[in-house]
Scaffold this motif. Structure first.
Motif, mmCIF file in Angstrom:
data_model
loop_
_atom_site.group_PDB
_atom_site.id
_atom_site.type_symbol
_atom_site.label_atom_id
_atom_site.label_comp_id
_atom_site.label_asym_id
_atom_site.label_seq_id
_atom_site.Cartn_x
_atom_site.Cartn_y
_atom_site.Cartn_z
ATOM 1 N N MET A 1 23.445 -20.775 -41.209
ATOM 2 C CA MET A 1 23.343 -19.258 -41.019
ATOM 3 C C MET A 1 22.309 -18.973 -41.804
ATOM 4 O O MET A 1 21.861 -19.011 -42.974
ATOM 5 C CB MET A 1 24.640 -18.674 -41.462
ATOM 6 N N THR A 2 21.228 -17.905 -41.002
ATOM 7 C CA THR A 2 19.962 -17.219 -41.998
ATOM 8 C C THR A 2 20.043 -15.943 -41.469
ATOM 9 O O THR A 2 20.155 -15.567 -40.230
ATOM 10 C CB THR A 2 18.803 -18.136 -41.388
ATOM 11 N N ILE A 3 19.931 -15.040 -42.465
ATOM 12 C CA ILE A 3 19.731 -13.878 -42.217
ATOM 13 C C ILE A 3 18.318 -13.429 -42.091
ATOM 14 O O ILE A 3 17.465 -13.642 -42.756
ATOM 15 C CB ILE A 3 20.181 -12.761 -43.550
ATOM 16 N N THR A 4 17.924 -13.031 -40.821
ATOM 17 C CA THR A 4 16.451 -12.952 -40.195
ATOM 18 C C THR A 4 15.874 -11.522 -40.562
ATOM 19 O O THR A 4 14.683 -11.463 -40.503
ATOM 20 C CB THR A 4 16.012 -13.593 -39.040
ATOM 21 N N TYR A 5 16.832 -10.643 -40.381
ATOM 22 C CA TYR A 5 16.355 -9.105 -40.350
ATOM 23 C C TYR A 5 17.550 -8.405 -41.000
ATOM 24 O O TYR A 5 18.687 -8.598 -41.146
ATOM 25 C CB TYR A 5 16.240 -8.728 -38.831
ATOM 26 N N SER A 6 16.900 -7.312 -41.530
ATOM 27 C CA SER A 6 18.222 -6.199 -42.305
ATOM 28 C C SER A 6 17.379 -4.745 -42.277
ATOM 29 O O SER A 6 16.164 -4.876 -42.350
ATOM 30 C CB SER A 6 18.503 -6.649 -43.681
ATOM 31 N N CYS A 7 18.359 -3.820 -42.323
ATOM 32 C CA CYS A 7 17.783 -2.535 -42.379
ATOM 33 C C CYS A 7 18.807 -1.460 -42.913
ATOM 34 O O CYS A 7 19.848 -1.812 -42.758
ATOM 35 C CB CYS A 7 16.991 -2.127 -41.027
ATOM 36 N N VAL A 8 18.364 -0.372 -43.078
ATOM 37 C CA VAL A 8 19.221 0.701 -43.387
ATOM 38 C C VAL A 8 18.954 1.815 -42.610
ATOM 39 O O VAL A 8 17.587 2.354 -42.583
ATOM 40 C CB VAL A 8 19.090 1.077 -45.125
ATOM 41 N N ALA A 9 19.705 2.714 -42.180
ATOM 42 C CA ALA A 9 19.512 3.584 -40.869
ATOM 43 C C ALA A 9 20.279 4.778 -41.314
ATOM 44 O O ALA A 9 21.664 4.648 -41.830
ATOM 45 C CB ALA A 9 19.805 3.122 -39.681
ATOM 46 N N ASN A 10 20.026 5.964 -40.958
ATOM 47 C CA ASN A 10 20.804 7.078 -41.193
ATOM 48 C C ASN A 10 20.817 7.610 -39.573
ATOM 49 O O ASN A 10 19.990 7.990 -39.041
ATOM 50 C CB ASN A 10 19.660 8.203 -42.000
ATOM 51 N N GLY A 11 22.230 7.352 -39.135
ATOM 52 C CA GLY A 11 22.437 7.587 -37.643
ATOM 53 C C GLY A 11 21.474 6.521 -36.929
ATOM 54 O O GLY A 11 21.721 5.247 -36.931
ATOM 55 N N ARG A 12 20.752 7.295 -36.210
ATOM 56 C CA ARG A 12 19.700 6.156 -35.067
ATOM 57 C C ARG A 12 18.283 6.164 -35.924
ATOM 58 O O ARG A 12 17.511 5.509 -35.386
ATOM 59 C CB ARG A 12 19.668 6.501 -33.999
ATOM 60 N N VAL A 13 17.903 6.604 -37.095
ATOM 61 C CA VAL A 13 16.685 6.619 -37.789
ATOM 62 C C VAL A 13 16.896 5.573 -38.515
ATOM 63 O O VAL A 13 17.453 5.644 -39.564
ATOM 64 C CB VAL A 13 16.601 8.027 -38.322
ATOM 65 N N ILE A 14 15.924 4.545 -38.406
ATOM 66 C CA ILE A 14 15.734 3.520 -39.390
ATOM 67 C C ILE A 14 14.986 4.056 -40.627
ATOM 68 O O ILE A 14 13.901 4.474 -40.457
ATOM 69 C CB ILE A 14 15.047 2.360 -38.837
ATOM 70 N N LEU A 15 15.454 3.666 -41.807
ATOM 71 C CA LEU A 15 14.955 4.345 -43.101
ATOM 72 C C LEU A 15 13.996 3.427 -43.517
ATOM 73 O O LEU A 15 12.922 3.514 -44.044
ATOM 74 C CB LEU A 15 15.899 4.914 -44.031
#
Length: 214
Positions: free
Chosen positions: A1-15
């Motif tokens: 298993m490899t984590i290839t992408y990550s993000c933090v979002a407020n609602g549908r807005v990617i911060l």
């Protein structure tokens, strides 16, 4: 298993977001964030294309990561928990109506990258450990199978020995029975000869004494 992408979002807005591999995640992430808002559940998992997207929703903030293994759920969940704990003290960043500054984004990306590398490396060590465990299990299974084969061979040899002994005993019994039958036949034949001789003598005597008229 490899984590290839990550993000933090407020609602549908990617911060903040970070991708360790090339490719476009925006469309898939947008669909996943929409799904998170519709379901309003703390944890969500969705498979889109060749990636599996895991999310953690806390106080309106969505922590998201993409992996390439649909079977592993524990590692992405632990990763999202750690990211959410890391930034729990900076909740003001995610509730601002405007995007965070470039320097803040860079700091967040750096932490995301460290967490991703940490869990990817841990997963590699986990896979090696699993492989070693599987090799040990295979060796144990082979050893057990060999022991079972040897035991079956011993039982088969014992059965063959019993069969041979039974055949020998049967032949010996047949020989003994044959000899006994011959002896009994000869004995009976002698008795018949003797009885016939006695009967003949009696007849002769009776004829000679005229007890039986001629």
């Amino acid at each position: 298993m490899t984590i290839t992408y990550s993000c933090v979002a407020n609602g549908r807005v990617i911060l903040v977001e970070l991708a360790l591999t090339g490719g476009s995640y925006q469309d898939a992430v947008s669909s996943v964030l929409k799904l998170v808002l519709l379901k309003a559940e703390r944890k969500t998992t969705a498979r889109i294309g060749s990636y599996v997207y895991h999310t953690l929703l806390i106080n309106g903030i969505t922590y998201l990561c993409a992996t390439d293994n649909p079977l592993d759920v524990a590692s992405p969940s632990a990763f999202l928990d750690e990211v959410s704990r890391t930034y729990s003290e900076n909740s003001f960043l995610f509730h601002e109506p405007f995007p965070p500054s470039n320097s803040t984004v860079a700091d967040v990306q750096q932490v995301l990258g460290k967490c991703m590398m940490k869990y990817n490396q841990s997963q590699g060590e986990f896979m090696i450990s699993n492989l070693k465990s599987e090799v040990t299990d295979v060796k144990t299974s082979m050893s057990q199978n060999i022991d079972k084969m040897l035991k079956r061979e011993e039982k088969l040899n014992a059965l063959m020995d019993r069969t041979d002994n039974l055949q020998v005993a049967t032949k010996a019994f047949q020989r003994t029975t044959t000899k006994t039958s011959k002896k009994m036949w000869w004995k009976n034949f002698k008795i018949i000869i003797i009885l016939s001789s006695i009967f003949t003598v009696i007849i002769i005597i009776l004829l000679s004494t005229k007890v039986i008229p001629v």
